[in-house]
Write an enzyme that holds these catalytic residues in place. Structure first.
Site, PDB file in Angstrom:
ATOM      1  N   ASP A  25     -10.275  -9.974   0.627  1.00 55.39           N
ATOM      2  CA  ASP A  25      -9.768  -9.809  -0.734  1.00 55.39           C
ATOM      3  C   ASP A  25      -8.251  -9.919  -0.894  1.00 55.39           C
ATOM      4  OD1 ASP A  25      -9.883  -7.183   0.739  1.00 55.39           O
ATOM      5  OD2 ASP A  25      -8.802  -6.521  -1.038  1.00 55.39           O
ATOM      6  N   CYS A  26      -7.528 -10.437   0.067  1.00 55.90           N
ATOM      7  CA  CYS A  26      -6.074 -10.497  -0.025  1.00 55.90           C
ATOM      8  C   CYS A  26      -5.614 -11.577  -1.013  1.00 55.90           C
ATOM      9  CB  CYS A  26      -5.481 -10.790   1.352  1.00 55.90           C
ATOM     10  SG  CYS A  26      -3.707 -11.077   1.337  1.00 55.90           S
ATOM     11  N   VAL A  86      -1.271 -10.663   7.054  1.00 54.03           N
ATOM     12  CA  VAL A  86      -1.746 -11.990   6.681  1.00 54.03           C
ATOM     13  C   VAL A  86      -1.193 -12.316   5.295  1.00 54.03           C
ATOM     14  CG1 VAL A  86      -3.853 -11.945   8.067  1.00 54.03           C
ATOM     15  CG2 VAL A  86      -3.892 -10.997   5.744  1.00 54.03           C
TER      16      VAL A  86
END
Length: 295
Positions: free
Chosen positions: A102-103, A143
């Protein structure tokens, strides 16, 4: 020796026959092209899969199913096939195995590669249990991270700018005077989401930013840079997706109907092929924000 009118008649018949034959030949070629084009795309995809790569080819980078190729698609296909897949580390799902997480910053990078028709190889990273190989290339454990020119690059701002410089076509650069449009929405969304006090003004701060964006899109839309998608949209879109899901779940709140241009912008962006391909499932977005809400 034939009569002149017979020779003329013979020549006319010959010319007509040649013209008819040419017409049939051209039609036959068009039919062959239509039959070969989809098959060629299938052969490319099948070849890649047979080699065992987990490679994502961008949407519509290949051969058109219509009877002709547009210049842009032909060019995109050439770039996609000439460019080795870019290695990119992104957040893994915490609700579904072997799925993108979900980033919103990871999605921004993936959207950029999709819109630039660049092939890529996703490496899903479990951020709750970061593997040793990942910490070697990203000591901060964050990330997204992408490999460009044999170097690992972090930070979505740096990554997307590097992709724009290295692969300038199609251009996604947002003009400097428009680059900050909507940039405060995300921080005010987080403030409202974390708030425990209904009267602390965080909801109004978010509404103020959304109202400003609504007025801007009304005058300049449908996207931030007008008719074409640009880098600013690819940054804002994933954040609006998180806003919609997280506030809907934790606060039963949604963008007011009065902000019709914001809602139209979200609907248009969320329906893009590249967005659908790179979005997280709602369950991941909900779980991803749970620590900030409950903490």
């Amino acid at each position: 020796m034939g009569l002149p009118w017979k020779r003329c008649h013979h020549n006319l018949l010959t010319a007509s026959a040649f013209s008819l034959a040419s017409t049939h030949t051209n039609k036959a070629r068009e039919n062959v092209d239509r039959q070969i084009q989809p098959n060629a795309a299938s052969v490319v995809c099948s070849t890649i899969k047979s080699l065992g790569f987990n490679i994502r080819l961008p949407q519509n980078c290949g051969i058109s199913r219509r009877s002709h190729w547009t210049r842009q698609r032909t060019k995109s296909f050439t770039v996609a096939m000439a460019t080795p897949p870019l290695e990119v580390c992104v957040k893994a799902s915490i609700t579904i195995p072997n799925r993108l997480g979900d980033c919103p910053f990871s999605q921004r990078v993936l959207l950029t590669m999709e819109e630039k028709h660049l092939p890529y190889d996703m490496k899903l990273v479990d951020l709750r249990n970061k593997p040793e190989w990942f910490l070697k290339i990203s000591p901060e454990g964050q990330v997204p991270v992408i490999k460009l020119d044999e170097k690992w690059v972090s930070d979505s701002d740096v990554i997307t700018q590097s992709l724009e410089e290295k692969y300038p076509e199609p251009p996604l650069q947002t003009p400097p005077e428009k680059a900050s449009v909507g940039s405060k929405i995300f921080s005010t969304f987080i403030g409202f989401l974390k708030s425990k006090d209904p009267s602390d003004g965080t909801e109004q701060s978010l509404l103020n930013e959304l109202s400003s964006f609504d007025a801007y899109i009304k005058e300049n839309g449908p996207f931030i840079n007008g008719e074409k998608i640009s880098a600013a949209d690819l940054s804002l879109g994933p954040k609006l997706y998180h806003l919609e899901i997280a506030l809907g779940h934790y606060k039963k709140w949604s963008v007011p109907d009065s902000l019709s241009f914001v809602k139209s912008y979200m609907e248009k962006f969320f329906s893009m092929d590249s967005f659908i391909k790179t979005r997280a499932v709602p369950e991941d977005v909900i779980e991803g924000w749970r620590p900030k809400v409950m903490g």
